[in-house]
Design a protein around this motif. Structure first.
Motif, PDB file in Angstrom:
ATOM      1  N   SER A 145       0.829  -1.206   0.000  1.00  0.00           N
ATOM      2  CA  SER A 145       0.000   0.000   0.000  1.00  0.00           C
ATOM      3  C   SER A 145       0.863   1.255   0.000  1.00  0.00           C
ATOM      4  N   GLU A 146       1.913   1.263   0.801  1.00  0.00           N
ATOM      5  CA  GLU A 146       2.801   2.427   0.854  1.00  0.00           C
ATOM      6  C   GLU A 146       3.537   2.626  -0.465  1.00  0.00           C
ATOM      7  N   CYS A 147       3.952   1.527  -1.096  1.00  0.00           N
ATOM      8  CA  CYS A 147       4.709   1.628  -2.355  1.00  0.00           C
ATOM      9  C   CYS A 147       3.839   2.077  -3.519  1.00  0.00           C
ATOM     10  N   THR A 148       2.531   1.831  -3.432  1.00  0.00           N
ATOM     11  CA  THR A 148       1.628   2.117  -4.553  1.00  0.00           C
ATOM     12  C   THR A 148       0.592   3.180  -4.233  1.00  0.00           C
ATOM     13  N   ASP A 149       0.725   3.852  -3.074  1.00  0.00           N
ATOM     14  CA  ASP A 149      -0.257   4.849  -2.647  1.00  0.00           C
ATOM     15  C   ASP A 149      -1.650   4.234  -2.631  1.00  0.00           C
ATOM     16  N   GLY A 150      -1.733   3.104  -1.923  1.00  0.00           N
ATOM     17  CA  GLY A 150      -3.021   2.422  -1.787  1.00  0.00           C
ATOM     18  C   GLY A 150      -3.527   1.796  -3.062  1.00  0.00           C
ATOM     19  N   GLY A 151      -2.638   1.529  -3.997  1.00  0.00           N
ATOM     20  CA  GLY A 151      -3.020   0.931  -5.268  1.00  0.00           C
ATOM     21  C   GLY A 151      -3.279   1.945  -6.363  1.00  0.00           C
ATOM     22  N   PHE A 156       2.003  -3.231  -8.568  1.00  0.00           N
ATOM     23  CA  PHE A 156       3.296  -3.841  -8.270  1.00  0.00           C
ATOM     24  C   PHE A 156       4.059  -2.999  -7.255  1.00  0.00           C
ATOM     25  N   PHE A 157       4.996  -3.636  -6.565  1.00  0.00           N
ATOM     26  CA  PHE A 157       5.852  -2.881  -5.664  1.00  0.00           C
ATOM     27  C   PHE A 157       6.655  -1.840  -6.428  1.00  0.00           C
ATOM     28  N   GLY A 158       6.889  -2.095  -7.697  1.00  0.00           N
ATOM     29  CA  GLY A 158       7.559  -1.128  -8.560  1.00  0.00           C
ATOM     30  C   GLY A 158       6.611  -0.135  -9.196  1.00  0.00           C
ATOM     31  N   GLY A 159       5.342  -0.134  -8.775  1.00  0.00           N
ATOM     32  CA  GLY A 159       4.338   0.766  -9.337  1.00  0.00           C
ATOM     33  C   GLY A 159       3.609   0.128 -10.496  1.00  0.00           C
ATOM     34  N   GLU A 160       3.686   0.775 -11.649  1.00  0.00           N
ATOM     35  CA  GLU A 160       3.022   0.237 -12.840  1.00  0.00           C
ATOM     36  C   GLU A 160       3.798  -0.919 -13.457  1.00  0.00           C
ATOM     37  N   ILE A 182      -2.810 -27.488  -0.319  1.00  0.00           N
ATOM     38  CA  ILE A 182      -2.334 -28.407   0.712  1.00  0.00           C
ATOM     39  C   ILE A 182      -2.996 -28.180   2.056  1.00  0.00           C
ATOM     40  N   SER A 183      -3.085 -26.915   2.484  1.00  0.00           N
ATOM     41  CA  SER A 183      -3.571 -26.626   3.842  1.00  0.00           C
ATOM     42  C   SER A 183      -4.749 -25.674   3.897  1.00  0.00           C
ATOM     43  N   GLY A 184      -5.088 -25.050   2.779  1.00  0.00           N
ATOM     44  CA  GLY A 184      -6.173 -24.078   2.771  1.00  0.00           C
ATOM     45  C   GLY A 184      -5.745 -22.678   3.190  1.00  0.00           C
ATOM     46  N   ASP A 185      -4.477 -22.498   3.544  1.00  0.00           N
ATOM     47  CA  ASP A 185      -3.989 -21.177   3.941  1.00  0.00           C
ATOM     48  C   ASP A 185      -3.865 -20.277   2.716  1.00  0.00           C
ATOM     49  N   ARG A 186      -4.607 -19.165   2.736  1.00  0.00           N
ATOM     50  CA  ARG A 186      -4.583 -18.216   1.618  1.00  0.00           C
ATOM     51  C   ARG A 186      -3.722 -17.026   2.034  1.00  0.00           C
ATOM     52  N   LEU A 187      -2.493 -17.013   1.568  1.00  0.00           N
ATOM     53  CA  LEU A 187      -1.542 -16.002   2.021  1.00  0.00           C
ATOM     54  C   LEU A 187      -1.730 -14.672   1.295  1.00  0.00           C
ATOM     55  N   PHE A 188      -1.586 -14.695  -0.022  1.00  0.00           N
ATOM     56  CA  PHE A 188      -1.720 -13.469  -0.802  1.00  0.00           C
ATOM     57  C   PHE A 188      -3.073 -13.377  -1.496  1.00  0.00           C
ATOM     58  N   GLY A 189      -3.801 -14.464  -1.564  1.00  0.00           N
ATOM     59  CA  GLY A 189      -4.983 -14.522  -2.421  1.00  0.00           C
ATOM     60  C   GLY A 189      -6.290 -14.201  -1.743  1.00  0.00           C
ATOM     61  N   ASP A 190      -6.272 -13.747  -0.482  1.00  0.00           N
ATOM     62  CA  ASP A 190      -7.500 -13.427   0.242  1.00  0.00           C
ATOM     63  C   ASP A 190      -7.855 -11.966  -0.015  1.00  0.00           C
ATOM     64  N   ALA A 191      -8.787 -11.736  -0.931  1.00  0.00           N
ATOM     65  CA  ALA A 191      -9.132 -10.363  -1.312  1.00  0.00           C
ATOM     66  C   ALA A 191      -9.783  -9.603  -0.172  1.00  0.00           C
ATOM     67  N   GLY A 192     -10.358 -10.304   0.791  1.00  0.00           N
ATOM     68  CA  GLY A 192     -10.953  -9.631   1.936  1.00  0.00           C
ATOM     69  C   GLY A 192      -9.905  -9.160   2.928  1.00  0.00           C
ATOM     70  N   ARG A 193      -8.876  -9.964   3.155  1.00  0.00           N
ATOM     71  CA  ARG A 193      -7.849  -9.642   4.154  1.00  0.00           C
ATOM     72  C   ARG A 193      -6.696  -8.846   3.543  1.00  0.00           C
ATOM     73  N   THR A 194      -6.260  -9.234   2.365  1.00  0.00           N
ATOM     74  CA  THR A 194      -5.122  -8.564   1.720  1.00  0.00           C
ATOM     75  C   THR A 194      -5.483  -8.260   0.256  1.00  0.00           C
ATOM     76  N   PRO A 195      -6.350  -7.272   0.027  1.00  0.00           N
ATOM     77  CA  PRO A 195      -6.822  -7.013  -1.347  1.00  0.00           C
ATOM     78  C   PRO A 195      -5.725  -6.601  -2.319  1.00  0.00           C
ATOM     79  N   LEU A 196      -4.740  -5.841  -1.847  1.00  0.00           N
ATOM     80  CA  LEU A 196      -3.675  -5.404  -2.754  1.00  0.00           C
ATOM     81  C   LEU A 196      -2.781  -6.573  -3.153  1.00  0.00           C
ATOM     82  N   LEU A 197      -2.450  -7.450  -2.195  1.00  0.00           N
ATOM     83  CA  LEU A 197      -1.646  -8.620  -2.522  1.00  0.00           C
ATOM     84  C   LEU A 197      -2.421  -9.588  -3.414  1.00  0.00           C
ATOM     85  N   ALA A 199      -4.593  -8.686  -5.696  1.00  0.00           N
ATOM     86  CA  ALA A 199      -4.493  -8.105  -7.040  1.00  0.00           C
ATOM     87  C   ALA A 199      -3.090  -8.304  -7.602  1.00  0.00           C
ATOM     88  N   TRP A 200      -2.081  -8.155  -6.729  1.00  0.00           N
ATOM     89  CA  TRP A 200      -0.694  -8.376  -7.155  1.00  0.00           C
ATOM     90  C   TRP A 200      -0.507  -9.811  -7.645  1.00  0.00           C
TER      91      TRP A 200
END
Length: 239
Positions: A145-151, A156-160, A182-197, A199-200
């Protein structure tokens, strides 16, 4: 061949299941660098590997014109300096420092406990390490969020465009998807918890370099389950 003419000799020693190797391959692909890839058997390491990295005896190893470079983030910075555009690290010194901070965070705070969870011998042990991984992911969401001004400046971390941190994280994308299986753990793919990740993750997977190089998720799932079974057998109490 990018950066330096046609007489460059570039070889990468690696293993298909290593996220560290994958990130280096992504960087070379993004830079348009032609190279020879040598798949290593980590159970029987080659003499070349042992000569080039006698300290850690690990992949990846980049050999450029006969001179080896070891450790994946060091290799990425070397690639960025030794070969032509596009640049992975930003030109602004402060932005470069921020990128290096989040790249180090990705390996030291997120990656280290994830590696321990990946090699845990019991489910209880795995769950404990994954709690640390999830907490680190929440902080990484804030960093994006800081690297992209909230998207508003790209996903991307590099912007566009893809930058250094994106390549560092790009190596774990297949493992992110495999972890869901394997375990059901959604690290980056949970749009509710980590929407920017989330999308990334989608945008990174759509890159031509990602499509060309990222290992098949089903193969990664089988590989991780094999390692889990091996570690569980090692730690099982004797009868």
């Amino acid at each position: 061949m990018a950066g330096g003419g046609g007489d460059e000799e570039v070889t990468l020693l690696g293993h298909w299941g290593s996220a560290y190797v994958t990130r280096v391959r992504l960087a070379l692909q993004l830079k348009g660098v032609s190279y020879s890839y040598v798949e290593e058997d980590l159970r029987s390491k080659s003499d070349l590997l042992l000569r080039c990295n006698p300290v850690h005896r690990a992949v990846p190893i980049l050999i450029h014109n006969g001179r080896p470079v070891c450790e994946s983030q060091i290799i990425l910075q070397y690639i960025d300096e030794a070969f032509g555009p596009p640049a992975l690290l930003p030109a602004d010194p402060h932005e470069r420092a921020i990128a290096r901070f989040w790249a180090a965070y990705a390996d030291d705070v997120l990656g280290a406990p994830w590696e321990k969870a990946y090699r845990a011998g019991t489910e209880e042990e795995r769950v404990g390490w994954m709690r640390q991984v999830m907490a680190a992911t929440d902080a990484l969401e804030q960093g994006l969020s800081e690297c992209t001004d909230g998207g508003r400046k790209g996903c991307f971390f590099g912007g566009e465009r893809v930058g250094f941190v994106d390549v560092v994280l790009g190596g774990v994308v297949p493992l992110v998807h495999a972890t869901v299986e394997i375990s059901g753990d959604r690290l980056f793919g949970d749009a509710g918890r980590t929407p920017l990740l989330a999308a990334w993750l989608q945008r990174f997977g759509e890159l031509d370099a990602a499509k060309a190089l990222l290992p098949d998720v089903d193969r990664v799932v089988d590989y991780v389950r094999m390692i889990h079974a091996k570690n569980a057998a090692v730690k099982a109490p004797a009868n």
